[in-house]
Design a protein around this motif. Structure first.
Motif, PDB file in Angstrom:
ATOM      1  N   CYS A 156      -7.890   0.561  -2.524  1.00  0.00           N
ATOM      2  CA  CYS A 156      -7.905   0.669  -0.903  1.00  0.00           C
ATOM      3  C   CYS A 156      -7.830  -0.719  -0.211  1.00  0.00           C
ATOM      4  O   CYS A 156      -8.416  -1.753  -0.850  1.00  0.00           O
ATOM      5  CB  CYS A 156      -9.062   1.164  -0.610  1.00  0.00           C
ATOM      6  SG  CYS A 156      -9.487   1.412   1.170  1.00  0.00           S
ATOM      7  N   LEU A 176       0.498  11.498  -6.562  1.00  0.00           N
ATOM      8  CA  LEU A 176      -0.018  10.550  -5.704  1.00  0.00           C
ATOM      9  C   LEU A 176      -0.079  10.816  -4.332  1.00  0.00           C
ATOM     10  O   LEU A 176      -0.961  10.539  -3.731  1.00  0.00           O
ATOM     11  CB  LEU A 176       0.979   9.334  -5.644  1.00  0.00           C
ATOM     12  CG  LEU A 176       0.605   7.883  -5.151  1.00  0.00           C
ATOM     13  CD1 LEU A 176      -0.838   7.511  -5.401  1.00  0.00           C
ATOM     14  CD2 LEU A 176       1.653   7.047  -5.255  1.00  0.00           C
ATOM     15  N   LEU A 177       0.911  11.664  -3.873  1.00  0.00           N
ATOM     16  CA  LEU A 177       0.692  12.360  -2.329  1.00  0.00           C
ATOM     17  C   LEU A 177      -0.453  13.213  -2.314  1.00  0.00           C
ATOM     18  O   LEU A 177      -1.194  12.943  -1.146  1.00  0.00           O
ATOM     19  CB  LEU A 177       1.976  12.991  -1.977  1.00  0.00           C
ATOM     20  CG  LEU A 177       1.990  13.589  -0.557  1.00  0.00           C
ATOM     21  CD1 LEU A 177       1.992  12.450   0.496  1.00  0.00           C
ATOM     22  CD2 LEU A 177       3.337  14.167  -0.365  1.00  0.00           C
ATOM     23  N   VAL A 209       4.886   7.180  -0.422  1.00  0.00           N
ATOM     24  CA  VAL A 209       4.327   7.178  -1.648  1.00  0.00           C
ATOM     25  C   VAL A 209       5.475   6.911  -2.647  1.00  0.00           C
ATOM     26  O   VAL A 209       5.141   6.412  -3.787  1.00  0.00           O
ATOM     27  CB  VAL A 209       3.900   8.499  -2.281  1.00  0.00           C
ATOM     28  CG1 VAL A 209       2.401   8.454  -1.709  1.00  0.00           C
ATOM     29  CG2 VAL A 209       4.464   9.868  -1.720  1.00  0.00           C
ATOM     30  N   GLY A 255       0.936  -1.294  -0.010  1.00  0.00           N
ATOM     31  CA  GLY A 255       0.065   0.017   0.009  1.00  0.00           C
ATOM     32  C   GLY A 255       0.818   1.128   0.063  1.00  0.00           C
ATOM     33  O   GLY A 255       2.096   1.093   0.366  1.00  0.00           O
ATOM     34  N   CYS A 256       0.171   2.453  -0.255  1.00  0.00           N
ATOM     35  CA  CYS A 256       0.887   3.664  -0.110  1.00  0.00           C
ATOM     36  C   CYS A 256       0.486   4.542   0.691  1.00  0.00           C
ATOM     37  O   CYS A 256       1.078   5.384   1.201  1.00  0.00           O
ATOM     38  CB  CYS A 256       0.954   4.385  -1.692  1.00  0.00           C
ATOM     39  SG  CYS A 256      -0.878   5.025  -1.864  1.00  0.00           S
ATOM     40  N   GLY A 257      -0.591   3.953   1.671  1.00  0.00           N
ATOM     41  CA  GLY A 257      -0.922   4.591   2.888  1.00  0.00           C
ATOM     42  C   GLY A 257      -1.756   3.679   3.424  1.00  0.00           C
ATOM     43  O   GLY A 257      -2.413   2.584   2.789  1.00  0.00           O
ATOM     44  N   GLU A 293      -8.058   4.804  -7.980  1.00  0.00           N
ATOM     45  CA  GLU A 293      -7.765   4.462  -6.682  1.00  0.00           C
ATOM     46  C   GLU A 293      -8.185   3.427  -6.116  1.00  0.00           C
ATOM     47  O   GLU A 293      -8.873   2.509  -6.632  1.00  0.00           O
ATOM     48  CB  GLU A 293      -8.292   5.411  -5.567  1.00  0.00           C
ATOM     49  CG  GLU A 293      -7.895   6.922  -5.827  1.00  0.00           C
ATOM     50  CD  GLU A 293      -8.624   7.759  -4.739  1.00  0.00           C
ATOM     51  OE1 GLU A 293      -8.932   7.144  -3.725  1.00  0.00           O
ATOM     52  OE2 GLU A 293      -8.728   9.069  -5.125  1.00  0.00           O
ATOM     53  N   CYS A 339      -3.134  10.332  -2.000  1.00  0.00           N
ATOM     54  CA  CYS A 339      -3.128   9.576  -0.848  1.00  0.00           C
ATOM     55  C   CYS A 339      -3.564  10.354   0.318  1.00  0.00           C
ATOM     56  O   CYS A 339      -4.275   9.722   1.485  1.00  0.00           O
ATOM     57  CB  CYS A 339      -1.769   9.141  -0.854  1.00  0.00           C
ATOM     58  SG  CYS A 339      -1.586   7.738   0.247  1.00  0.00           S
ATOM     59  N   HIS A 383      -7.210  10.399   0.636  1.00  0.00           N
ATOM     60  CA  HIS A 383      -7.972   9.107   0.483  1.00  0.00           C
ATOM     61  C   HIS A 383      -7.651   8.513   2.250  1.00  0.00           C
ATOM     62  O   HIS A 383      -8.561   8.428   2.756  1.00  0.00           O
ATOM     63  CB  HIS A 383      -7.368   8.251  -0.071  1.00  0.00           C
ATOM     64  CG  HIS A 383      -7.675   6.851  -0.217  1.00  0.00           C
ATOM     65  ND1 HIS A 383      -7.976   6.130  -1.314  1.00  0.00           N
ATOM     66  CD2 HIS A 383      -7.663   5.931   1.006  1.00  0.00           C
ATOM     67  CE1 HIS A 383      -8.478   4.988  -0.902  1.00  0.00           C
ATOM     68  NE2 HIS A 383      -8.090   4.704   0.307  1.00  0.00           N
ATOM     69  N   GLU A 384      -6.354   8.824   2.718  1.00  0.00           N
ATOM     70  CA  GLU A 384      -6.179   8.252   3.974  1.00  0.00           C
ATOM     71  C   GLU A 384      -7.036   9.181   5.059  1.00  0.00           C
ATOM     72  O   GLU A 384      -7.441   8.657   6.074  1.00  0.00           O
ATOM     73  CB  GLU A 384      -4.773   8.400   4.290  1.00  0.00           C
ATOM     74  CG  GLU A 384      -3.932   7.413   3.570  1.00  0.00           C
ATOM     75  CD  GLU A 384      -4.604   5.919   3.170  1.00  0.00           C
ATOM     76  OE1 GLU A 384      -5.217   5.418   4.241  1.00  0.00           O
ATOM     77  OE2 GLU A 384      -4.345   5.296   2.253  1.00  0.00           O
ATOM     78  N   ILE A 406       1.924   6.932   5.601  1.00  0.00           N
ATOM     79  CA  ILE A 406       2.000   7.290   4.101  1.00  0.00           C
ATOM     80  C   ILE A 406       3.524   7.037   3.683  1.00  0.00           C
ATOM     81  O   ILE A 406       4.158   7.583   4.373  1.00  0.00           O
ATOM     82  CB  ILE A 406       1.533   8.498   3.659  1.00  0.00           C
ATOM     83  CG1 ILE A 406       0.012   8.723   4.069  1.00  0.00           C
ATOM     84  CG2 ILE A 406       1.943   9.100   2.285  1.00  0.00           C
ATOM     85  CD1 ILE A 406      -0.731  10.151   3.501  1.00  0.00           C
TER      86      ILE A 406
END
Ligand code: ZN
Length: 180
Positions: free
Chosen positions: A96, A132-133, A65, A46-48, A94, A136, A139-140, A63
Motif C-alpha cells: 500500500c 489482481l483487479l 492493473v 501503484g496499481c490503485g 499486498e 485491488c 483494497h481501494e 485503478i
C-alpha cells in the motif's frame, strides 16, 4: 523535479481512518482530482489509489492493473460500491502506498462485482475473479471506508506489521516500496 510520492498520505493519519463522503456532482474539480491521482499512481508504480491517500476524503478511486510505459488502461471509480464479494477466500501479498516499506498477506473473497460511476456519469459494473483487479478493487474501496490492509490482519500480526512499518519508515522507506 517534483516528487509526486510526497503527495501520498502516509499512515498513521486520520484521513486514512475516515469514512469518505460520496461525490454528489461530477464536475471539473472531480476530474482534476482524478487526473492528479492517476499521475501520482503511475509515478509511484501503484496499481490503485484512493482519494484519502492524497488527502481528499471523498469516494473516488483510480485503478490500472496492467499498464506499461506506453499503454495505460485507467479506471476511474466514483462512489464505488461492492455489490458482490464471494467465492473462495484467497490470500495474496499486498502493498500500500500509504504503508511504505511493508507488504502483508491478506485474505479476501476471490470474486467481486463493483458498481461505480465513471467521469461521464455513467453507472459502470466491474467484475473480477482470481486476479489482481479483484484484490485491488477491494483494497481501494476499503480505503474509502477508513479501512486499510492492516485491518484485515489478526491482532498480533497487525501489531507485528505496525512495528515493521514504523521501522521501515524510520529507515526512510518511500511510497511504492513494499519491503519484499
Ligand atoms: Zn492502499
Amino acid at each position: 523535479m517534483s516528487n509526486l510520492a510526497d503527495e501520498i498520505v502516509v499512515a498513521p493519519d486520520a484521513r486514512l481512518k475516515t469514512d469518505c463522503t460520496p461525490i454528489e456532482k461530477i464536475d471539473d474539480s472531480v476530474r482534476v482530482l482524478a487526473e492528479h491521482m492517476l499521475e501520482v499512481m503511475y509515478e509511484t508504480d501503484g496499481c490503485g489509489l484512493a482519494a484519502p491517500q492524497v488527502g481528499e476524503t471523498v469516494q473516488l478511486v483510480v485503478i490500472d492493473v496492467d499498464y506499461t510505459r506506453n499503454k495505460r488502461n485507467p479506471y476511474v471509480l466514483v462512489n464505488p460500491k461492492v455489490i458482490v464479494a464471494d467465492g473462495e477466500e484467497r490470500e495474496t501479498v499486498e502493498g500500500c502506498l500509504s504503508f511504505p516499506g511493508i507488504s502483508v498477506h491478506v485474505s479476501r473473497p476471490s470474486h467481486v462485482v463493483v458498481e461505480a460511476y465513471n467521469l461521464e456519469g455513467d453507472l459502470m459494473r466491474y467484475e473480477a475473479q482470481d486476479n489482481l483487479l479483484a484484490v485491488c478493487l477491494q483494497h481501494e474501496i476499503d480505503h474509502l471506508h477508513g479501512k486499510t490492509m492492516l485491518d484485515h490482519l489478526r491482532p498480533l500480526e497487525r501489531v507485528r506489521k505496525m512495528r515493521e512499518f514504523e521501522e521501515a519508515k524510520e529507515a526512510g522507506a518511500q511510497p511504492g516500496e513494499t519491503g519484499e
